[in-house]
Scaffold this motif. Structure first.
Motif, mmCIF file in Angstrom:
data_model
loop_
_atom_site.group_PDB
_atom_site.id
_atom_site.type_symbol
_atom_site.label_atom_id
_atom_site.label_comp_id
_atom_site.label_asym_id
_atom_site.label_seq_id
_atom_site.Cartn_x
_atom_site.Cartn_y
_atom_site.Cartn_z
ATOM 1 N N PHE A 127 -2.354 7.560 3.104
ATOM 2 C CA PHE A 127 -2.390 7.067 1.728
ATOM 3 C C PHE A 127 -3.749 7.264 1.059
ATOM 4 O O PHE A 127 -4.003 6.682 -0.015
ATOM 5 C CB PHE A 127 -2.022 5.572 1.694
ATOM 6 C CG PHE A 127 -2.840 4.718 2.631
ATOM 7 C CD1 PHE A 127 -4.055 4.204 2.235
ATOM 8 C CD2 PHE A 127 -2.387 4.457 3.914
ATOM 9 C CE1 PHE A 127 -4.814 3.427 3.091
ATOM 10 C CE2 PHE A 127 -3.137 3.679 4.787
ATOM 11 C CZ PHE A 127 -4.346 3.154 4.376
ATOM 12 N N THR A 128 -4.632 8.062 1.660
ATOM 13 C CA THR A 128 -5.964 8.291 1.094
ATOM 14 C C THR A 128 -6.041 9.702 0.508
ATOM 15 O O THR A 128 -5.203 10.545 0.811
ATOM 16 C CB THR A 128 -7.040 8.117 2.179
ATOM 17 O OG1 THR A 128 -6.876 9.136 3.167
ATOM 18 C CG2 THR A 128 -6.920 6.754 2.853
ATOM 19 N N TYR B 130 1.525 4.026 -2.887
ATOM 20 C CA TYR B 130 1.099 5.390 -2.589
ATOM 21 C C TYR B 130 2.208 6.390 -2.913
ATOM 22 O O TYR B 130 1.970 7.424 -3.541
ATOM 23 C CB TYR B 130 0.698 5.498 -1.127
ATOM 24 C CG TYR B 130 0.550 6.914 -0.632
ATOM 25 C CD1 TYR B 130 -0.421 7.758 -1.157
ATOM 26 C CD2 TYR B 130 1.391 7.405 0.369
ATOM 27 C CE1 TYR B 130 -0.555 9.064 -0.703
ATOM 28 C CE2 TYR B 130 1.258 8.713 0.831
ATOM 29 C CZ TYR B 130 0.290 9.530 0.289
ATOM 30 O OH TYR B 130 0.160 10.820 0.733
ATOM 31 N N THR C 39 0.821 -1.214 0.000
ATOM 32 C CA THR C 39 0.000 0.000 0.000
ATOM 33 C C THR C 39 0.852 1.260 0.000
ATOM 34 O O THR C 39 0.677 2.148 -0.845
ATOM 35 C CB THR C 39 -0.952 -0.003 1.209
ATOM 36 O OG1 THR C 39 -1.870 -1.094 1.071
ATOM 37 C CG2 THR C 39 -1.740 1.295 1.273
ATOM 38 N N TYR C 40 1.771 1.360 0.938
ATOM 39 C CA TYR C 40 2.579 2.577 1.028
ATOM 40 C C TYR C 40 3.549 2.736 -0.142
ATOM 41 O O TYR C 40 3.690 3.852 -0.665
ATOM 42 C CB TYR C 40 3.307 2.635 2.369
ATOM 43 C CG TYR C 40 2.428 3.158 3.485
ATOM 44 C CD1 TYR C 40 2.200 4.516 3.619
ATOM 45 C CD2 TYR C 40 1.810 2.293 4.373
ATOM 46 C CE1 TYR C 40 1.380 5.011 4.630
ATOM 47 C CE2 TYR C 40 0.994 2.764 5.387
ATOM 48 C CZ TYR C 40 0.780 4.126 5.511
ATOM 49 O OH TYR C 40 -0.038 4.617 6.502
ATOM 50 N N LEU D 8 -1.514 3.979 -6.472
ATOM 51 C CA LEU D 8 -2.521 3.264 -5.700
ATOM 52 C C LEU D 8 -3.888 3.309 -6.374
ATOM 53 O O LEU D 8 -4.607 2.304 -6.420
ATOM 54 C CB LEU D 8 -2.605 3.867 -4.296
ATOM 55 C CG LEU D 8 -3.298 3.035 -3.213
ATOM 56 C CD1 LEU D 8 -2.634 1.683 -3.060
ATOM 57 C CD2 LEU D 8 -3.287 3.781 -1.887
#
Length: 410
Positions: free
Chosen positions: A166-167, A6, A2-3, A11
């Protein structure tokens, strides 16, 4: 991953690719396997609902004569948005082990705990809030915030820092954090469960999202509520609640109204913008495009800080963009999932988790646009699909009759 994804700005792009690849795998199994697994009816309803979203999109573009270019662009947006809800739920038919999704979420939680001090120190050191935007934004997306690496952001109303990690925005982080909290409750490892719960609460605090805090309380109390469904305490509890309301009903109503006023007042500017966006969406939907909607999102006036009309609310957004057709295209599958999974949630942990994920989706329809965040919440959608498959297995398993039970006991 995920990171790393990102920080690369990839992502947003990976989830649609994954969804369509999994869909192709489902089609392959259905066509080539000698005895393919039967898809639960709820999956067909979700697929039909999301296809109706596409139909509403096309008709809306034709009604308002928006042109072929916008129609193609919006159709691609549908393939990266609403379609993902059905595709990831459909992926639940692939017999993915839920424990893999739970553990993957816990790993992201561990990375969050390790990286959180870096994000906080960036604010304390006065570093730029957004160091860079990935060049991958050239591929196309809802906005640059989906490809930007943000270290922190300053709330214009309070002047305090918020983090979105990460959003694309801080409330979305609260949404993901609640999904991780739900998964953490299912972790068999005590160490990973502690990591998941700690990181989830930390992300909710960093996001400063009111809806995230309410959802966390709901998820914490949900197991108790479901356990009550298994016993005979419900009638007695209902009688006690009715008596309590009769005795101190006025005080309870006053307390509820005070709580709601304080809840809205916690971020008064945000509440004002959200309410204005909702009013504009409803008025224009009723007067201009009640059946098929306007086809595309439009920017609002200065009153709402030029925010897109119907944003921050899935139902208002659907009514404005896709009309009543789009509204029911989401409402019907959502209701089918909630009611279908609730019936057997007390019997099975996976069904219970899927029901919790459905409840989260329902809660966040009143504060976010599910379409635009589908690329982040896909693990919850897969769990819903797995829960529907498990639900179908429980439904087809015959319960032992009293006579058969006596034979077995003798």
């Amino acid at each position: 991953m995920t990171y790393p994804l990102y920080f690369l700005g990839a992502l947003y792009l990976c989830a649609p690719v994954l969804a369509w690849l999994l869909a192709l795998l489902v089609v392959k199994r259905q066509l080539l396997d000698p005895t393919p697994a039967r898809l639960p009816p709820a999956m067909w309803i979700w697929m039909l609902g999301m296809l109706m979203m596409l139909v509403a999109l096309v008709v809306g573009h034709l009604d308002w004569q928006l042109g072929t270019g916008k129609l193609i662009k919006s159709s691609i947006g549908w393939a990266k948005g609403w379609a993902l809800l059905a595709l990831f739920i459909l992926a639940g038919s692939l017999s993915i082990r839920p424990a893999i999704l739970y553990r993957a979420a816990m790993i992201v939680c561990l990375h969050t705990l390790l990286l959180a001090p870096v994000f906080v120190l960036a604010w304390l050191a006065g570093l730029p809030d957004t160091p860079y935007v990935s060049p991958l934004k050239a591929i196309g997306g809802p906005g640059p915030e989906f490809f930007a690496v943000s270290l922190y952001e300053i709330d214009p109303g309070s002047g305090l820092p918020r983090w979105r990690l990460f959003t694309p925005w801080a409330p979305a982080l609260g949404f993901v954090a609640n999904i991780f909290f739900l998964f953490a409750l299912q972790e068999t490892s005590r160490r990973w469960r502690l990591i998941g719960i700690s990181a989830s609460i930390l992300m909710i605090l960093m996001s400063q999202s009111r809806l995230a805090a309410v959802s966390l309380v709901f998820l914490a109390l949900m197991p108790l509520g479901i356990r009550l469904l298994r016993g005979s305490v419900i009638p007695w509890l209902g009688a006690a609640c009715a008596s309590l309301v009769a005795l101190i009903g006025a005080r309870l109503i006053d307390a509820a109204m005070n709580f709601w006023a304080a809840f809205k007042g916690a971020r008064a500017d945000s509440t004002r913008v959200r309410e204005a966006l909702g009013r504009i969406a409803i008025e224009r939907w009723k007067s201009e495009a009640p059946v098929w909607g306007h086809g595309v999102v439009e920017r609002g006036p200065h009153l709402v800080e030029y925010m897109p009309i119907g944003s921050h609310h899935s139902w208002y957004g659907l009514l404005f963009v896709k009309g009543a057709v789009g509204f029911f295209a989401l409402a019907v599958p959502m209701a089918v999932s909630l009611l279908g999974l609730l019936l057997r949630a007390p019997r099975d942990p996976l069904v219970r988790t899927g029901f919790g994920a459905c409840c989260l989706l329902m809660l966040y329809t009143f504060g976010e646009n599910l379409e635009i965040l589908a690329y982040l919440i896909w693990p919850a959608l897969v769990i819903i699909g797995l829960a529907h498959c498990r639900n179908a297995q429980l439904a087809s398993a015959p319960l032992p009759s009293p006579l058969r039970s006596q034979e077995l006991s003798s």
